[in-house]
Design an enzyme around this catalytic site. Sequence first.
Site, mmCIF file in Angstrom:
data_model
loop_
_atom_site.group_PDB
_atom_site.id
_atom_site.type_symbol
_atom_site.label_atom_id
_atom_site.label_comp_id
_atom_site.label_asym_id
_atom_site.label_seq_id
_atom_site.Cartn_x
_atom_site.Cartn_y
_atom_site.Cartn_z
ATOM 1 N N CYS A 123 103.924 118.344 75.054
ATOM 2 C CA CYS A 123 103.318 119.232 76.375
ATOM 3 C C CYS A 123 102.422 118.058 77.475
ATOM 4 O O CYS A 123 102.854 118.240 78.611
ATOM 5 C CB CYS A 123 102.644 120.057 76.263
ATOM 6 S SG CYS A 123 102.642 121.432 74.864
ATOM 7 N N HIS A 263 98.679 121.281 82.940
ATOM 8 C CA HIS A 263 99.319 121.986 81.811
ATOM 9 C C HIS A 263 98.754 122.984 81.516
ATOM 10 O O HIS A 263 97.087 123.405 81.662
ATOM 11 C CB HIS A 263 99.242 120.412 80.395
ATOM 12 C CG HIS A 263 99.890 121.699 79.731
ATOM 13 N ND1 HIS A 263 101.630 122.010 79.494
ATOM 14 C CD2 HIS A 263 99.638 121.907 78.372
ATOM 15 C CE1 HIS A 263 101.604 122.692 78.155
ATOM 16 N NE2 HIS A 263 100.668 122.599 77.278
ATOM 17 N N ASN A 293 102.207 129.189 77.891
ATOM 18 C CA ASN A 293 102.771 127.701 77.838
ATOM 19 C C ASN A 293 103.914 127.302 77.310
ATOM 20 O O ASN A 293 104.908 127.434 77.033
ATOM 21 C CB ASN A 293 101.860 126.846 76.567
ATOM 22 C CG ASN A 293 102.266 125.866 76.005
ATOM 23 O OD1 ASN A 293 102.275 125.108 77.058
ATOM 24 N ND2 ASN A 293 101.291 125.252 75.302
HETATM 25 N N1 COA Z 1 95.013 138.207 68.239
HETATM 26 C C1 COA Z 1 93.658 138.889 68.341
HETATM 27 N N2 COA Z 1 93.214 138.049 67.117
HETATM 28 C C2 COA Z 1 94.216 136.545 66.776
HETATM 29 C C3 COA Z 1 94.816 136.434 67.584
HETATM 30 C C4 COA Z 1 95.738 138.046 68.334
HETATM 31 N N3 COA Z 1 96.934 136.567 69.172
HETATM 32 N N4 COA Z 1 95.318 135.068 67.039
HETATM 33 C C5 COA Z 1 93.377 134.372 65.886
HETATM 34 N N5 COA Z 1 93.051 135.813 65.944
HETATM 35 C C6 COA Z 1 91.673 136.345 65.751
HETATM 36 C C7 COA Z 1 91.576 134.997 64.500
HETATM 37 O O1 COA Z 1 92.396 135.652 63.385
HETATM 38 C C8 COA Z 1 90.422 135.206 64.263
HETATM 39 O O2 COA Z 1 89.893 135.765 63.528
HETATM 40 P P1 COA Z 1 88.145 135.682 61.993
HETATM 41 O O3 COA Z 1 87.587 135.460 63.077
HETATM 42 O O4 COA Z 1 88.951 137.367 61.685
HETATM 43 O O5 COA Z 1 88.904 134.839 61.455
HETATM 44 C C9 COA Z 1 89.897 134.950 65.540
HETATM 45 O O6 COA Z 1 91.073 135.545 66.419
HETATM 46 C C10 COA Z 1 89.249 133.370 66.338
HETATM 47 O O7 COA Z 1 90.817 133.046 66.025
HETATM 48 P P2 COA Z 1 90.251 131.559 66.179
HETATM 49 O O8 COA Z 1 91.605 130.809 65.990
HETATM 50 O O9 COA Z 1 89.088 130.125 65.782
HETATM 51 O O10 COA Z 1 90.335 131.712 67.885
HETATM 52 P P3 COA Z 1 90.150 130.979 68.881
HETATM 53 O O11 COA Z 1 89.103 131.550 69.772
HETATM 54 O O12 COA Z 1 90.058 129.253 69.172
HETATM 55 O O13 COA Z 1 91.571 130.808 70.168
HETATM 56 C C11 COA Z 1 93.183 129.687 70.489
HETATM 57 C C12 COA Z 1 92.381 130.225 69.836
HETATM 58 C C13 COA Z 1 94.680 129.552 69.827
HETATM 59 C C14 COA Z 1 93.406 130.826 71.955
HETATM 60 C C15 COA Z 1 92.911 128.294 71.049
HETATM 61 O O14 COA Z 1 92.210 128.101 69.804
HETATM 62 C C16 COA Z 1 93.223 127.349 71.718
HETATM 63 O O15 COA Z 1 93.673 128.231 73.297
HETATM 64 N N6 COA Z 1 93.786 126.163 71.274
HETATM 65 C C17 COA Z 1 94.522 125.364 71.996
HETATM 66 C C18 COA Z 1 95.494 125.876 72.230
HETATM 67 C C19 COA Z 1 96.606 124.579 73.069
HETATM 68 O O16 COA Z 1 95.939 124.945 74.192
HETATM 69 N N7 COA Z 1 97.515 124.409 72.713
HETATM 70 C C20 COA Z 1 98.612 123.968 73.059
HETATM 71 C C21 COA Z 1 98.327 122.569 73.303
HETATM 72 S S1 COA Z 1 99.819 121.599 74.204
#
Ligand code: COA
Length: 342
Positions: A123, A263, A293
């Site tokens: 990215c 990004h 993304n």
């Molecule tokens: N829909 C509903 N629930 C979801 C879900 C979805 N699509 N994806 C995950 N969950 C749930 C998980 O299972 C978890 O449930 P639990 O608490 O019962 O175990 C809960 O939501 C929290 O999950 P978590 O992964 O800790 O969420 P988060 O707040 O970290 O958000 C992202 C997840 C991916 C949105 C976030 O971590 C993020 O944006 N990270 C950066 C990623 C990024 O930018 N990547 C690209 C880089 S180039």
Amino acid sequence: MSLVPQPFTPPRRAHIVGLGIAVPPQVLTNDDLAQRMDTTDEWIRTRTGIRERRVSTPDIATSDLATQAGRMAIADAGITAESLDLILCATTSGDYIWPSTACILQQNLGATRAAAFDLSAACSGFCYALATAAAYIESGSMKQILVVGADTLTKQVNWSDRGTCILFGDGAGAAILAAGPPDAGVVSSIMRADGSGVESVWLPAGGTRTPITTELLEAGNVGLEMRGREVYRFAAERVPEVIMDALCSVGLNPSDVGLLVMHQANLRIMQTVSERLNIPMEKVFVNLDRYGNTSAASVPMALCEAKAEGRILPGDVVVTVGFGAGLTWAANVIFWQGAANG
Ligand code: COA
């Protein structure tokens, strides 16, 4: 005579003189996803800011989108493909493992004089490619370069992992760089990497370390993997830092920024960066709600839309910043002039 090293000013700089964008026609909304997996529009919107994304049908590969965006950028610049010295394609989802997608572009565009190669920085790819292409132009060895960021990560995600598959979309963005006066153009670029984070976000299978086997396929273990929270923390910390470093290197500070083109990974990351640098969100370009993304494509797609919407004008300081797998991150400072005349 001063003995203090002076910052290097090249006799010419790279100016962005044309932009292009391409996305596949098929739209996949959050509600569409909610019908296929255990998620909701509300969860995706509040955690990421994404409402919908574009997905490629099987007949569309990365080079198809890259070619469309490249043609648009060439027309926007008012040049011919034959005048290009180089095609630099930032991608991690090329048509083939090899040869490069840039070579396919060279053939599709008829850029018969151009050298062509791909650049793999996920990215951060477009910002890395902008830095690389600008260095060729500053050296005087090349005059016109097509830089493309293109990815179709929806072909690489694991559709049974709701924590990652909801994030990504497909697209391509392109920029024509041309030699111009040294007082404007791409005036600073900083590229960084931290290989200790290789496994933070990656495509573990399909390379020479872990070739794809029937067992892996049957277990459904061949897609993109990501430790979301880790990547989030990395971005929130490193992105403001690299923007500051790039601005400071040319004697600027955040209040000089006319438009910040980040990004497009997560709206909350953009808001955090905006707060930490005290750059208001009105100066942060956002189109991730419509595209998700799109990896290396997100920055040039955003640049192209920002320019078309009149958000970038001659004289503006535009900062582009990318971050992603590797881990890699990079920022460029552009004094926007818009037309090369040097
Ligand atoms: N829909 C509903 N629930 C979801 C879900 C979805 N699509 N994806 C995950 N969950 C749930 C998980 O299972 C978890 O449930 P639990 O608490 O019962 O175990 C809960 O939501 C929290 O999950 P978590 O992964 O800790 O969420 P988060 O707040 O970290 O958000 C992202 C997840 C991916 C949105 C976030 O971590 C993020 O944006 N990270 C950066 C990623 C990024 O930018 N990547 C690209 C880089 S180039």
